[in-house]
Scaffold this motif. Structure first.
Motif, PDB file in Angstrom:
ATOM      1  N   ALA A  77       0.820  -1.205   0.000  1.00 28.41           N
ATOM      2  CA  ALA A  77       0.000   0.000   0.000  1.00 28.41           C
ATOM      3  C   ALA A  77       0.853   1.255   0.000  1.00 28.41           C
ATOM      4  O   ALA A  77       1.885   1.303   0.652  1.00 28.41           O
ATOM      5  CB  ALA A  77      -0.915   0.010   1.219  1.00 28.41           C
ATOM      6  N   ARG A  78       0.394   2.273  -0.707  1.00 25.83           N
ATOM      7  CA  ARG A  78       1.102   3.552  -0.717  1.00 25.83           C
ATOM      8  C   ARG A  78       0.894   4.293   0.588  1.00 25.83           C
ATOM      9  O   ARG A  78       1.785   4.961   1.070  1.00 25.83           O
ATOM     10  CB  ARG A  78       0.605   4.415  -1.874  1.00 25.83           C
ATOM     11  CG  ARG A  78       1.053   3.918  -3.209  1.00 25.83           C
ATOM     12  CD  ARG A  78       0.662   4.916  -4.281  1.00 25.83           C
ATOM     13  NE  ARG A  78       0.809   4.290  -5.569  1.00 25.83           N
ATOM     14  CZ  ARG A  78      -0.014   4.454  -6.561  1.00 25.83           C
ATOM     15  NH1 ARG A  78      -1.055   5.241  -6.435  1.00 25.83           N
ATOM     16  NH2 ARG A  78       0.194   3.847  -7.709  1.00 25.83           N
ATOM     17  N   GLU A  79      -0.295   4.200   1.134  1.00 26.70           N
ATOM     18  CA  GLU A  79      -0.628   4.942   2.349  1.00 26.70           C
ATOM     19  C   GLU A  79      -1.329   4.039   3.359  1.00 26.70           C
ATOM     20  O   GLU A  79      -2.505   4.216   3.655  1.00 26.70           O
ATOM     21  CB  GLU A  79      -1.522   6.127   2.000  1.00 26.70           C
ATOM     22  CG  GLU A  79      -0.863   7.137   1.080  1.00 26.70           C
ATOM     23  CD  GLU A  79      -1.750   8.340   0.821  1.00 26.70           C
ATOM     24  OE1 GLU A  79      -2.413   8.805   1.759  1.00 26.70           O
ATOM     25  OE2 GLU A  79      -1.747   8.795  -0.324  1.00 26.70           O
ATOM     26  N   PRO A  80      -0.598   3.064   3.938  1.00 25.96           N
ATOM     27  CA  PRO A  80      -1.253   2.129   4.865  1.00 25.96           C
ATOM     28  C   PRO A  80      -1.792   2.813   6.115  1.00 25.96           C
ATOM     29  O   PRO A  80      -2.823   2.401   6.642  1.00 25.96           O
ATOM     30  CB  PRO A  80      -0.153   1.127   5.205  1.00 25.96           C
ATOM     31  CG  PRO A  80       1.122   1.837   4.919  1.00 25.96           C
ATOM     32  CD  PRO A  80       0.818   2.776   3.788  1.00 25.96           C
ATOM     33  N   ILE A  84      -5.596   2.470   7.427  1.00 31.07           N
ATOM     34  CA  ILE A  84      -5.916   1.910   8.744  1.00 31.07           C
ATOM     35  C   ILE A  84      -6.703   2.919   9.582  1.00 31.07           C
ATOM     36  O   ILE A  84      -7.651   2.551  10.276  1.00 31.07           O
ATOM     37  CB  ILE A  84      -4.635   1.439   9.454  1.00 31.07           C
ATOM     38  CG1 ILE A  84      -4.064   0.228   8.701  1.00 31.07           C
ATOM     39  CG2 ILE A  84      -4.909   1.083  10.906  1.00 31.07           C
ATOM     40  CD1 ILE A  84      -2.683  -0.203   9.167  1.00 31.07           C
ATOM     41  N   ARG A  85      -6.329   4.193   9.525  1.00 31.08           N
ATOM     42  CA  ARG A  85      -7.073   5.217  10.269  1.00 31.08           C
ATOM     43  C   ARG A  85      -8.520   5.321   9.774  1.00 31.08           C
ATOM     44  O   ARG A  85      -9.445   5.447  10.572  1.00 31.08           O
ATOM     45  CB  ARG A  85      -6.374   6.578  10.162  1.00 31.08           C
ATOM     46  CG  ARG A  85      -5.135   6.670  11.005  1.00 31.08           C
ATOM     47  CD  ARG A  85      -4.602   8.100  11.026  1.00 31.08           C
ATOM     48  NE  ARG A  85      -3.353   8.206  11.741  1.00 31.08           N
ATOM     49  CZ  ARG A  85      -3.240   8.223  13.070  1.00 31.08           C
ATOM     50  NH1 ARG A  85      -4.299   8.143  13.830  1.00 31.08           N
ATOM     51  NH2 ARG A  85      -2.057   8.322  13.630  1.00 31.08           N
ATOM     52  N   MET A  99      -5.913   2.052  15.648  1.00 27.34           N
ATOM     53  CA  MET A  99      -5.170   3.288  15.876  1.00 27.34           C
ATOM     54  C   MET A  99      -3.784   2.983  16.447  1.00 27.34           C
ATOM     55  O   MET A  99      -2.809   3.656  16.107  1.00 27.34           O
ATOM     56  CB  MET A  99      -5.942   4.229  16.804  1.00 27.34           C
ATOM     57  CG  MET A  99      -7.218   4.775  16.161  1.00 27.34           C
ATOM     58  SD  MET A  99      -6.939   5.614  14.590  1.00 27.34           S
ATOM     59  CE  MET A  99      -6.297   7.160  15.189  1.00 27.34           C
ATOM     60  N   THR A 100      -3.683   1.973  17.285  1.00 27.45           N
ATOM     61  CA  THR A 100      -2.382   1.568  17.819  1.00 27.45           C
ATOM     62  C   THR A 100      -1.472   1.109  16.682  1.00 27.45           C
ATOM     63  O   THR A 100      -0.287   1.459  16.639  1.00 27.45           O
ATOM     64  CB  THR A 100      -2.546   0.442  18.866  1.00 27.45           C
ATOM     65  OG1 THR A 100      -3.358   0.937  19.935  1.00 27.45           O
ATOM     66  CG2 THR A 100      -1.214  -0.030  19.398  1.00 27.45           C
ATOM     67  N   ILE A 101      -2.004   0.344  15.751  1.00 25.12           N
ATOM     68  CA  ILE A 101      -1.234  -0.123  14.595  1.00 25.12           C
ATOM     69  C   ILE A 101      -0.795   1.074  13.750  1.00 25.12           C
ATOM     70  O   ILE A 101       0.366   1.172  13.339  1.00 25.12           O
ATOM     71  CB  ILE A 101      -2.044  -1.130  13.757  1.00 25.12           C
ATOM     72  CG1 ILE A 101      -2.257  -2.423  14.553  1.00 25.12           C
ATOM     73  CG2 ILE A 101      -1.348  -1.415  12.426  1.00 25.12           C
ATOM     74  CD1 ILE A 101      -3.279  -3.363  13.951  1.00 25.12           C
ATOM     75  N   ALA A 102      -1.718   1.996  13.488  1.00 28.05           N
ATOM     76  CA  ALA A 102      -1.390   3.177  12.691  1.00 28.05           C
ATOM     77  C   ALA A 102      -0.297   4.009  13.361  1.00 28.05           C
ATOM     78  O   ALA A 102       0.644   4.472  12.707  1.00 28.05           O
ATOM     79  CB  ALA A 102      -2.643   4.022  12.460  1.00 28.05           C
ATOM     80  N   GLU A 103      -0.403   4.190  14.676  1.00 28.59           N
ATOM     81  CA  GLU A 103       0.610   4.958  15.406  1.00 28.59           C
ATOM     82  C   GLU A 103       1.965   4.256  15.357  1.00 28.59           C
ATOM     83  O   GLU A 103       3.006   4.902  15.223  1.00 28.59           O
ATOM     84  CB  GLU A 103       0.160   5.189  16.846  1.00 28.59           C
ATOM     85  CG  GLU A 103      -0.996   6.172  16.943  1.00 28.59           C
ATOM     86  CD  GLU A 103      -1.715   6.142  18.275  1.00 28.59           C
ATOM     87  OE1 GLU A 103      -1.269   5.436  19.204  1.00 28.59           O
ATOM     88  OE2 GLU A 103      -2.742   6.830  18.384  1.00 28.59           O
ATOM     89  N   TYR A 104       1.961   2.944  15.461  1.00 31.06           N
ATOM     90  CA  TYR A 104       3.201   2.184  15.375  1.00 31.06           C
ATOM     91  C   TYR A 104       3.848   2.377  13.999  1.00 31.06           C
ATOM     92  O   TYR A 104       5.048   2.610  13.897  1.00 31.06           O
ATOM     93  CB  TYR A 104       2.934   0.697  15.642  1.00 31.06           C
ATOM     94  CG  TYR A 104       4.133  -0.172  15.388  1.00 31.06           C
ATOM     95  CD1 TYR A 104       5.156  -0.249  16.329  1.00 31.06           C
ATOM     96  CD2 TYR A 104       4.257  -0.897  14.212  1.00 31.06           C
ATOM     97  CE1 TYR A 104       6.275  -1.042  16.101  1.00 31.06           C
ATOM     98  CE2 TYR A 104       5.368  -1.687  13.975  1.00 31.06           C
ATOM     99  CZ  TYR A 104       6.372  -1.754  14.909  1.00 31.06           C
ATOM    100  OH  TYR A 104       7.473  -2.521  14.674  1.00 31.06           O
ATOM    101  N   LEU A 105       3.049   2.278  12.941  1.00 31.66           N
ATOM    102  CA  LEU A 105       3.578   2.461  11.594  1.00 31.66           C
ATOM    103  C   LEU A 105       4.133   3.870  11.397  1.00 31.66           C
ATOM    104  O   LEU A 105       5.175   4.052  10.771  1.00 31.66           O
ATOM    105  CB  LEU A 105       2.495   2.162  10.548  1.00 31.66           C
ATOM    106  CG  LEU A 105       2.061   0.704  10.435  1.00 31.66           C
ATOM    107  CD1 LEU A 105       0.854   0.576   9.507  1.00 31.66           C
ATOM    108  CD2 LEU A 105       3.214  -0.162   9.943  1.00 31.66           C
TER     109      LEU A 105
END
Length: 159
Positions: A77-80, A84-85, A99-105
């Motif tokens: 993905a270009r903008e994972p 996710i958000r 959101m935890t996954i997005a913050e980690y990325l």
């Protein structure tokens, strides 16, 4: 390339729920077909269907995490983070996990960017020092050895 049923065991209901999610993402079980790879490259197209399936409540938090990891890795993905958000906004029961996954990325991207910037800064400083050394008349091989730059990296600094 793995076959979707190998990702999750068939024997439990939760595993079957994740299999349904994976099938929705893929359109079928086999991952080898070219049409599937096109779908995985553009995860944004899957947002509506994936949101709908997550809203059914069949997936556990650990399955959502595994699915997001799989989609980010296999989907190219270009903008994972954006994906996710958006998925988190559409699926309130999984919002915290997503959101935890997005913050980690985001954090991983930031750390990679900072490391790359530091590395580029060190190289620029070494090139600046090398230019001054060469201008002072030091031998190119000595300058290369002292700065850690290659002969090719010294070339733009010559004279």
């Amino acid at each position: 390339i793995q076959h979707a049923p190998a990702v999750v065991a068939d024997h439990d209901a939760a595993g079957a729920g994740l299999q349904r999610l994976l099938r929705a993402v893929h359109g079928h079980d086999a991952l080898e077909d070219e049409g599937l790879l096109r779908l995985l490259r553009d995860l944004a197209q899957l947002l509506d269907k994936l949101s709908e399936l997550l809203l059914t409540g069949l997936a556990t938090e650990s399955q959502v995490q595994a699915l997001m990891h799989y989609l980010v890795q296999a989907g190219n993905a270009r903008e994972p983070i954006k994906f996710i958000r958006e998925l988190a906004l559409r699926t309130p029961q999984h919002k915290e996990t997503l959101m935890t996954i997005a913050e980690y990325l985001e954090q991983q991207g930031l750390e990679r960017g900072l490391a790359q910037g530091r590395q580029e800064g060190r190289k620029e400083e070494a090139q600046r020092i090398a230019a001054a050394m060469l201008h002072s008349g030091l031998a190119r091989d000595l300058v290369a050895r002292l700065t850690g730059l290659t002969e090719e990296e010294l070339t733009p600094q010559a004279d």
